[in-house]
Design an enzyme around this catalytic site. Sequence first.
Site, PDB file in Angstrom:
ATOM      1  N   GLU A  88       0.804  -1.220   0.000  1.00 58.59           N
ATOM      2  CA  GLU A  88       0.000   0.000   0.000  1.00 58.59           C
ATOM      3  C   GLU A  88       0.850   1.289   0.000  1.00 58.59           C
ATOM      4  OE1 GLU A  88      -1.532   0.315   3.878  1.00 58.59           O
ATOM      5  OE2 GLU A  88      -2.800   2.024   3.379  1.00 58.59           O
ATOM      6  N   ASP A 135       0.849  -9.373   4.220  1.00 60.21           N
ATOM      7  CA  ASP A 135      -0.446  -9.115   4.862  1.00 60.21           C
ATOM      8  C   ASP A 135      -1.624  -9.470   3.948  1.00 60.21           C
ATOM      9  OD1 ASP A 135       1.077  -8.039   6.928  1.00 60.21           O
ATOM     10  OD2 ASP A 135       0.945  -6.003   6.130  1.00 60.21           O
TER      11      ASP A 135
HETATM   12  O1  F6P Z   1       3.429  -5.130   6.367  1.00 62.07           O
HETATM   13  C1  F6P Z   1       4.192  -6.251   6.672  1.00 62.07           C
HETATM   14  C2  F6P Z   1       4.476  -6.326   8.149  1.00 62.07           C
HETATM   15  O2  F6P Z   1       5.215  -7.509   8.388  1.00 62.07           O
HETATM   16  C3  F6P Z   1       3.247  -6.257   9.052  1.00 62.07           C
HETATM   17  O3  F6P Z   1       2.561  -7.474   9.126  1.00 62.07           O
HETATM   18  C4  F6P Z   1       3.873  -5.783  10.348  1.00 62.07           C
HETATM   19  O4  F6P Z   1       2.935  -5.108  11.170  1.00 62.07           O
HETATM   20  C5  F6P Z   1       4.934  -4.838   9.878  1.00 62.07           C
HETATM   21  O5  F6P Z   1       5.271  -5.225   8.550  1.00 62.07           O
HETATM   22  C6  F6P Z   1       6.200  -4.828  10.715  1.00 62.07           C
HETATM   23  O6  F6P Z   1       7.025  -3.840  10.233  1.00 62.07           O
HETATM   24  P1  F6P Z   1       8.577  -3.680  10.572  1.00 62.07           P
HETATM   25  O7  F6P Z   1       9.320  -4.684   9.729  1.00 62.07           O
HETATM   26  O8  F6P Z   1       8.875  -2.294  10.184  1.00 62.07           O
HETATM   27  O9  F6P Z   1       8.738  -3.965  12.034  1.00 62.07           O
END
Ligand code: F6P
Length: 343
Positions: free
Chosen positions: A102, A127
């Site tokens: 997104e 997701d």
């Molecule tokens: O959007 C993918 C995702 O893995 C989500 O499921 C999760 O909330 C987020 O990214 C975690 O982000 P980061 O890698 O920045 O901790």
Amino acid sequence: MKVGILTGGGDCPGLNPAIRGVVYRGLDFGFDFVGIQEGWRGLVKGIYEPLTLESVEEIIYQGGTMLGSSRTNPFKKDEDLQAVLGNIKEAGFDAIVACGGEDTLGVAAKLYTQHGVPTVGVPKTMDNDLNETDFTFGFDTAAGVGMEALDRLRDTARSHRRVMVLEVMGRHAGWVAWYVGVAGGADWITLPEEPLDVDAMCAHLSAVKARGKKYALVVASEGTELPVAAEGEEQKLDAFGHVMLGDRNVGEFIAEEIQRRIGWETRAAVVGHVHRGGSPTLFDRVLGMRVGVKAAELVQDRQFGQMVALRGTEVMGVPIEQAVARLKTVPDSLVQMVKTTFK
Ligand code: F6P
């Protein structure tokens, strides 16, 4: 044509096959490729690497992204936006293929509509919450990792006659939790699509115990809406303004509630970033290659501002703007269906 490829946002298995798909098909058209490193940050800073047949040939089975990733939002600061526009001009890119969810694709859409940058989108996210496409690569691998974790928790839950709560990622869409819970035979699943009803969950778990089952499994989506907002809790936001959900400890909260209310010993485990590592599944490798190939075809046909979507068994171009306009959450029919699996 000189084509830049970048991967932005949270990484996921399938990105390398997608890069490979773009390059393989693009070579048929005689394109020259440049790898833009670390998502949109690579265009802000002008950090590139060569992308050839040889550099992508072996990456089909590799997790992560060979180009690196970041959650850089160039629309946050005007100087960053100007740097992106300047670097695109200076490098002489005829097209930018952006692989992302997104946020990354939202930037690609705005660069196209507001600044005329010829972008093409490749949808990725573990997701599975991207609108307009049935599935995104990364989801199958990530949900499979969650399912395996739940299978492992079943063994220890059964040994210790406990409840085990497994917190899974997925942001504000419950796809990962839904699939992990259904595939792993969970006794309860909490989703962001429906506020958590602690009374109903605990009553059900008590009934499970009363019918003689010696353990129970709960799958909790990290985006589950909790009944009590943690007062004074400071929410951490990323560059796109999204709450960093992992810090909310949803699984831990649910485990404590179960143990406190019904006195059944409960432990919580979190899959976290383990979801995102490892070799992509067969499904994600093939989907990655297919959407990559189609992205190169969209560039060749100058169908800019388009994202590749999987509809049924076909891949096709759809306006990126449409894909990022809203999140694809779990529909009510599936939210309700899952309840028949709680017995
Ligand atoms: O959007 C993918 C995702 O893995 C989500 O499921 C999760 O909330 C987020 O990214 C975690 O982000 P980061 O890698 O920045 O901790």
